[in-house]
Write a protein that holds these residues in place. Sequence first.
Motif, PDB file in Angstrom:
ATOM      1  N   GLY A 174      44.625  42.359  39.944  1.00 34.90           N
ATOM      2  CA  GLY A 174      43.821  41.179  40.227  1.00 34.90           C
ATOM      3  C   GLY A 174      44.632  39.901  40.228  1.00 34.90           C
ATOM      4  O   GLY A 174      44.501  39.057  41.124  1.00 34.90           O
ATOM      5  N   LYS A 175      45.505  39.772  39.240  1.00 30.89           N
ATOM      6  CA  LYS A 175      46.297  38.546  39.117  1.00 30.89           C
ATOM      7  C   LYS A 175      47.369  38.454  40.194  1.00 30.89           C
ATOM      8  O   LYS A 175      47.535  37.415  40.854  1.00 30.89           O
ATOM      9  N   MET A 180      42.746  36.894  40.760  1.00 29.27           N
ATOM     10  CA  MET A 180      41.476  37.106  40.068  1.00 29.27           C
ATOM     11  C   MET A 180      41.733  37.479  38.614  1.00 29.27           C
ATOM     12  O   MET A 180      42.712  38.156  38.308  1.00 29.27           O
ATOM     13  N   ASN A 181      40.823  37.051  37.732  1.00 28.30           N
ATOM     14  CA  ASN A 181      41.001  37.363  36.310  1.00 28.30           C
ATOM     15  C   ASN A 181      39.927  38.286  35.746  1.00 28.30           C
ATOM     16  O   ASN A 181      39.939  38.607  34.563  1.00 28.30           O
ATOM     17  N   ASP A 182      38.998  38.704  36.594  1.00 30.33           N
ATOM     18  CA  ASP A 182      37.874  39.504  36.093  1.00 30.33           C
ATOM     19  C   ASP A 182      37.576  40.657  37.052  1.00 30.33           C
ATOM     20  O   ASP A 182      36.434  40.892  37.433  1.00 30.33           O
ATOM     21  N   LEU A 183      38.637  41.378  37.416  1.00 32.59           N
ATOM     22  CA  LEU A 183      38.512  42.511  38.329  1.00 32.59           C
ATOM     23  C   LEU A 183      38.534  43.810  37.539  1.00 32.59           C
ATOM     24  O   LEU A 183      39.404  44.017  36.685  1.00 32.59           O
ATOM     25  N   ARG A 452      38.084  38.504  49.441  1.00 34.19           N
ATOM     26  CA  ARG A 452      38.749  37.500  48.595  1.00 34.19           C
ATOM     27  C   ARG A 452      39.550  36.525  49.456  1.00 34.19           C
ATOM     28  O   ARG A 452      39.476  35.304  49.264  1.00 34.19           O
ATOM     29  N   PRO A 459      37.731  33.477  42.734  1.00 32.29           N
ATOM     30  CA  PRO A 459      38.766  33.922  41.794  1.00 32.29           C
ATOM     31  C   PRO A 459      38.228  34.313  40.421  1.00 32.29           C
ATOM     32  O   PRO A 459      38.855  35.090  39.707  1.00 32.29           O
ATOM     33  N   THR A 460      37.073  33.762  40.038  1.00 27.65           N
ATOM     34  CA  THR A 460      36.513  34.073  38.722  1.00 27.65           C
ATOM     35  C   THR A 460      35.279  34.965  38.820  1.00 27.65           C
ATOM     36  O   THR A 460      34.633  35.231  37.798  1.00 27.65           O
ATOM     37  N   ASP A 461      34.951  35.444  40.003  1.00 20.73           N
ATOM     38  CA  ASP A 461      33.800  36.326  40.147  1.00 20.73           C
ATOM     39  C   ASP A 461      34.078  37.659  39.453  1.00 20.73           C
ATOM     40  O   ASP A 461      35.111  38.295  39.718  1.00 20.73           O
ATOM     41  N   ARG A 462      33.169  38.083  38.598  1.00 25.53           N
ATOM     42  CA  ARG A 462      33.329  39.394  37.975  1.00 25.53           C
ATOM     43  C   ARG A 462      33.020  40.454  39.034  1.00 25.53           C
ATOM     44  O   ARG A 462      31.893  40.553  39.524  1.00 25.53           O
ATOM     45  N   THR A 463      34.022  41.255  39.368  1.00 26.17           N
ATOM     46  CA  THR A 463      33.931  42.199  40.477  1.00 26.17           C
ATOM     47  C   THR A 463      34.292  43.594  40.004  1.00 26.17           C
ATOM     48  O   THR A 463      35.287  43.787  39.304  1.00 26.17           O
TER      49      THR A 463
END
Length: 522
Positions: A174-175, A180-183, A452, A459-463
Amino acid sequence: MASAPFFHISLPPKPRPSVARPKVNGLPMIKCSSSTFEASSPAANHHRLATENIREEARRLRSAETAAAGKQFSAKYVPFKVGPDSSESYSLDEVVYRSRSGGLLDVEHDMDALKRFDGEYWRSLFDSRVGKTTWPYGSGVWSKKEWVLPEIDGDDIVSAFEGNTNLFWAERFGKQFLGMNDLWVKHCGNSHTGSFKDLGMTVLVSQVNRLRKMNRPIVGVGCGCASTGDTSAALSAYCAAACIPSIVFLPANRISIAQLVQPISNGAFVLSIDTDFDGCMRLIREVTSELPIYLANSLNSLRLEGQKTAAIEILQQFDWEVPDWVIVPGGNLGNIYAFYKGFKMCHELGLVDRIPRLVCAQSANANPLYRYYKSGWAEFKPLKANSTFASAIQIGDPVSIGRAEYALKNSNGIVEEATEEELMDAMARADSTGMFICPHTGVALTALIKLRNGGVIGPTDRTVVVSTAHGLKFTQSKVDYHSGKIPDLACRFANPPVEVEADIGAVMDVLKKQLLSKTQKQ
């Protein structure tokens, strides 16, 4: 990088209103591992006798009062997507696959009965069963028995304690590749036969086991399915456990060796047919209309009752917080509807306050749903599926097209596609961050990358990306990719082994060159 088994995710607790516990027969309802209704149940604190197994233990602990309480829940077949004015319905003990008009069927639960108990109760009950060995609630499917097959007896259930699969925090992927931080990746392939199909097959084979004990002639021969690999593996394993014959129609030379060997090993009668999955599906439907063989494909809506529990598991693993997006690979398209159904039941029964947006990801070589979506849902046109590394979703005329359309429209959903190069590159990049995924998960990751990059997913969407099968089933595709042997694919992220002489000088030269290259890249 982290891998979370059940309930090993630390999230801030969500405030929950205090509620009065409903009562049954004057007793307060509490969390317990084995009984749904009685606070005084002996199952709440017991030890299994040395002379009994877990099924015998469950039988001993079932009181007549508890059994009677369980019968307040029920389910039946109804035509899919009909209004409340329809009177057509069927018992789950009937062998029926389509409505009188030829449409799909759905399993409809008595929601009024389920709503007698609030969301807090259901959350507590489901949570209390996780990690237990109490029969049959140690299964991720049967821990939600009241929402799956509420009337089946525990003695008829055929289970390998499937489900309860880990939710993987894809921190590095993710990063590094998406910002992203919540993948998260829901590894449904970490199951008994290596795919999510176990979730549905435990339900279907359990019901067949019940029907056989009732001497229903239509299931006299056994169970049959057409398959692209994973369905046949699940069916043959669960049938073998219950001593039920299984018959499998497979498209010749279109599935991996690992997938082929599973039904063979489990004793299934395997027919390798010179056609594709759609051709096998047509044949098995004709055969089951003529012979007493129970159809086990997702045309049979029982399987979706098990598959929907993966959605409930995701909510449990987030402490009943709802992710923003859930991305599911799609072939025959039953699974996208199953996820919708699981989320929708949780919302309707008060466990959560919304449902996530759903994305269905298809291979560009087998993309009838994607084309239908891109037409604005104007007209669905089946197609001849071309060969794809995501072989389990190589389907051009999906049975559950109507179910998928319904799920996506009611979840503000999206459909994306992945080319062969895109899905294989996505798989390779995911593997390079510590995963070991199947090509179908590569399709889902490609959909994520596109959404994305297009700014649809933030970027912060929990996916959550749903991984439907274990990567070990598809090792040949990985070998071919890293060997650079796939025609017309650049294999940009290939990592082939380096051949070197058994000489310390030669080895040191290669290592220094590699380390220098790594340093320069960093």
